[in-house]
Design an enzyme around this catalytic site. Structure first.
Site, PDB file in Angstrom:
ATOM      1  N   CYS A  18       0.851  -1.188   0.000  1.00 13.62           N
ATOM      2  CA  CYS A  18       0.000   0.000   0.000  1.00 13.62           C
ATOM      3  C   CYS A  18       0.888   1.241   0.000  1.00 13.62           C
ATOM      4  CB  CYS A  18      -0.914   0.004   1.229  1.00 13.62           C
ATOM      5  SG  CYS A  18      -2.105   1.370   1.232  1.00 13.62           S
ATOM      6  N   CYS A  22      -1.035   3.934   7.169  1.00 15.03           N
ATOM      7  CA  CYS A  22      -1.966   3.812   8.293  1.00 15.03           C
ATOM      8  C   CYS A  22      -1.340   3.017   9.443  1.00 15.03           C
ATOM      9  CB  CYS A  22      -3.261   3.151   7.837  1.00 15.03           C
ATOM     10  SG  CYS A  22      -4.077   4.014   6.474  1.00 15.03           S
ATOM     11  N   CYS A  25      -3.030  -0.474  10.429  1.00 12.46           N
ATOM     12  CA  CYS A  25      -3.250  -1.516   9.427  1.00 12.46           C
ATOM     13  C   CYS A  25      -2.526  -2.805   9.787  1.00 12.46           C
ATOM     14  CB  CYS A  25      -2.797  -1.025   8.055  1.00 12.46           C
ATOM     15  SG  CYS A  25      -3.160  -2.178   6.705  1.00 12.46           S
TER      16      CYS A  25
END
Length: 225
Positions: A18, A22, A25
């Site tokens: 990704c 975050c 995550c």
């Protein structure tokens, strides 16, 4: 005799990497590829096998699925097999051109928006890695633009929200009322051993905090009942 009943819906985590950062995550990969990807033809063949086994819906997720080079082909193949198609994305890569081109093939678009402002998104790491490293985020700004385009094109729209210590006291009612998603999924942040442990701990909340968040948004949630 044991009879296998195939699932009618499948979540395919087809891209582990990704471009977001975050903190909560489960994915902690820094390399773009965990393993050699199936070829475009192999991926399409796998989808046809799913369809012949009775799978009726496929949800392409990640990581960030828009980083996968064969996503378009996989979506088109799934729709040609009669499946309901869906993706969950952080919004990057979802250009108007792409959304127009995929509209005959993609039914649902899920976007993850956790807070009513990007200051909270930055504290949660919800933003491009370069942005977060500089202490800011443009996630909400980008997401609202993508959402507007997708709504105009007639997509089914799903909103995903993760509740953490950063946004537990936030009120999303005005924003959600503006977005008017067809579905809103609210998740409590979780510690997953071997995945996000060691970095998610400051974001964890109690069950009471999560329930207070749900009560705060109950009036809007009643629209879905």
């Amino acid at each position: 005799m044991y009879h296998y009943t195939p699932p009618i819906a499948i979540n395919w985590h087809l891209e582990a990497y990704c471009n977001y950062a975050c903190s909560f995550c489960y994915a902690s990969l820094t390399e773009q590829r965990l393993m050699p990807r199936p070829s475009e033809g192999q991926g399409a063949s796998l989808i046809r096998d799913m369809a012949s086994s009775g799978v009726q819906k496929i949800n392409f997720v990640g990581g960030e699925p828009m980083l996968h080079p064969h996503l378009g082909t996989l979506i088109v193949t799934a729709k040609s097999c009669g499946m309901t198609t869906s993706i969950v994305s952080n919004g990057t890569g979802l250009t108007e051109e792409w959304l127009i081109g995929m509209r005959p093939h993609l039914d649902w678009l899920g976007l993850s928006i956790d807070a009513s402002n990007d200051e909270m998104h930055a504290l949660m790491g919800r933003g491009l890695k370069g942005e977060i490293a500089s202490g800011f985020s443009r996630h909400l700004e980008r997401s609202k633009k993508v959402w507007q385009i997708a709504r105009g094109l007639g997509y089914g729209l799903k909103l995903n929200t993760v509740v953490t210590s950063v946004n537990a006291d936030d009120d999303m009612s005005e924003l959600v009322g503006l977005l008017k998603p067809h579905r809103w999924k609210i998740f409590k942040v979780l510690r997953i051993e071997g995945e996000n442990d060691g970095r998610v701990e400051p974001l964890l909340i109690s069950q009471e905090q999560f329930e207070e968040y749900m009560v705060r948004h109950r009036r809007y949630l009643q629209d879905f009942e």
